[in-house]
Design an enzyme around this catalytic site. Structure first.
Site, PDB file in Angstrom:
ATOM      1  N   HIS A 145       7.463 -13.280  15.615  1.00  0.00           N
ATOM      2  CA  HIS A 145       7.456 -13.728  14.232  1.00  0.00           C
ATOM      3  C   HIS A 145       8.661 -14.630  13.957  1.00  0.00           C
ATOM      4  O   HIS A 145       9.545 -14.783  14.799  1.00  0.00           O
ATOM      5  CB  HIS A 145       7.493 -12.527  13.276  1.00  0.00           C
ATOM      6  CG  HIS A 145       6.177 -11.820  13.162  1.00  0.00           C
ATOM      7  ND1 HIS A 145       5.773 -10.875  14.072  1.00  0.00           N
ATOM      8  CD2 HIS A 145       5.182 -11.919  12.243  1.00  0.00           C
ATOM      9  CE1 HIS A 145       4.574 -10.415  13.720  1.00  0.00           C
ATOM     10  NE2 HIS A 145       4.201 -11.027  12.623  1.00  0.00           N
ATOM     11  N   LYS A 149      12.182 -12.362   9.686  1.00  0.00           N
ATOM     12  CA  LYS A 149      11.539 -11.049   9.636  1.00  0.00           C
ATOM     13  C   LYS A 149      12.558  -9.957   9.950  1.00  0.00           C
ATOM     14  O   LYS A 149      13.313 -10.057  10.919  1.00  0.00           O
ATOM     15  CB  LYS A 149      10.372 -10.980  10.619  1.00  0.00           C
ATOM     16  CG  LYS A 149       9.504  -9.740  10.447  1.00  0.00           C
ATOM     17  CD  LYS A 149       8.198  -9.869  11.211  1.00  0.00           C
ATOM     18  CE  LYS A 149       7.322  -8.640  11.038  1.00  0.00           C
ATOM     19  NZ  LYS A 149       6.956  -8.412   9.618  1.00  0.00           N
TER      20      LYS A 149
END
Length: 259
Positions: A145, A149
């Protein structure tokens, strides 16, 4: 339908406005912590500070906020008849309990990921885990990601891991291995492994690998745009119309038969 959006000023919240309108539904309003966050939103969308206020104006709420809001939101929606589409992950035992209790009074759709593709990957992962012996096929879940994150593994990766565990008839917490580092020893038989990568602005990438001594099978999903989550959540919100109270998943929304 009148659809409310909890956290309407966030990245997904703003996409939800577009997707609700594209689906021919009405944006009944949204919650925001401060008016300053609402810069750039359409001026005709009502803004509220609490879930209770929002619930008075809508038929269903789409909620992509934070796990810390789940208990209060559950209490606010019970007794209102307003459906709850929840995309929040990382719930504690108490938060999960409150979610389940709320589903006894209102229609709830909870999913770690509202992408149809991810939902199908979870289903396939469960089927494969059931068919491939754990003592012969090692299960590993790899996700990547964007750099912002804050949690790892991702909620989607954990949901896929739960699907693998269901297929094997085990509890994920008993067989989970995450973040291997140093002299960890050999891989434990039957373990479900997780690896998390972070970098750039990657929306979400997930791979499920089943590897034996003779072959490897990989399920892969790549999200190119956060809009897929908003589109799926609106689909779930529209699906709640006329449904009985209870706790549902995206598999129910897609009409997949139970395994």
């Amino acid at each position: 339908m009148r659809i409310g959006i909890a956290g309407i000023t966030g990245r997904v919240g703003r996409l939800l406005i577009e997707e609700v309108l594209a689906a021919g539904a009405t944006v009944a309003g949204g919650t925001t912590r401060t008016p300053e966050q609402a810069v750039g939103l359409p001026a005709d969308i009502p803004l509220f500070k609490t879930m209770s206020e929002l619930a008075e104006e809508c038929d269903v709420v789409i909620d992509f906020t934070h796990a810390d809001t789940v208990v209060n939101s559950a209490k606010s929606l019970v007794g209102t008849g307003v459906a709850w589409v929840l995309g929040t992950t990382g719930l504690s035992a108490l938060q999960t309990k409150m979610l389940q209790e709320a589903s006894g009074y209102v229609t709830v759709v909870h999913a770690a990921n509202f992408s149809p593709g991810v939902t199908l990957v979870q289903r396939l992962a469960q089927m494969m885990a059931s068919a491939l012996p754990a003592d012969s096929y090692d299960a590993e879940i790899l996700e990547m990601h964007h750099r912002q994150k804050v949690d790892a593994p991702s909620g989607t990766a954990l949901a896929i891991g739960q699907a693998v565990a269901r297929g094997r008839g085990v509890v994920l917490a008993d067989v989970r291995e995450s973040g291997r580092d140093g002299l960890t020893g050999p891989r434990k038989p039957g373990a479900i492994g997780f690896a998390a990568l972070r970098g750039g602005q990657i929306v979400g990438e997930h791979d499920v690998l089943f590897t034996s001594a003779d072959e490897q099978i990989t399920l892969s999903h790549r999200a190119f745009d956060r809009r897929i989550f908003a589109t799926g959540a609106v689909r779930a919100a529209l699906w709640t119309k006329g449904r009985d109270v209870g706790l549902y998943s995206m598999e129910d929304v897609l009409g997949l038969p139970p395994l």
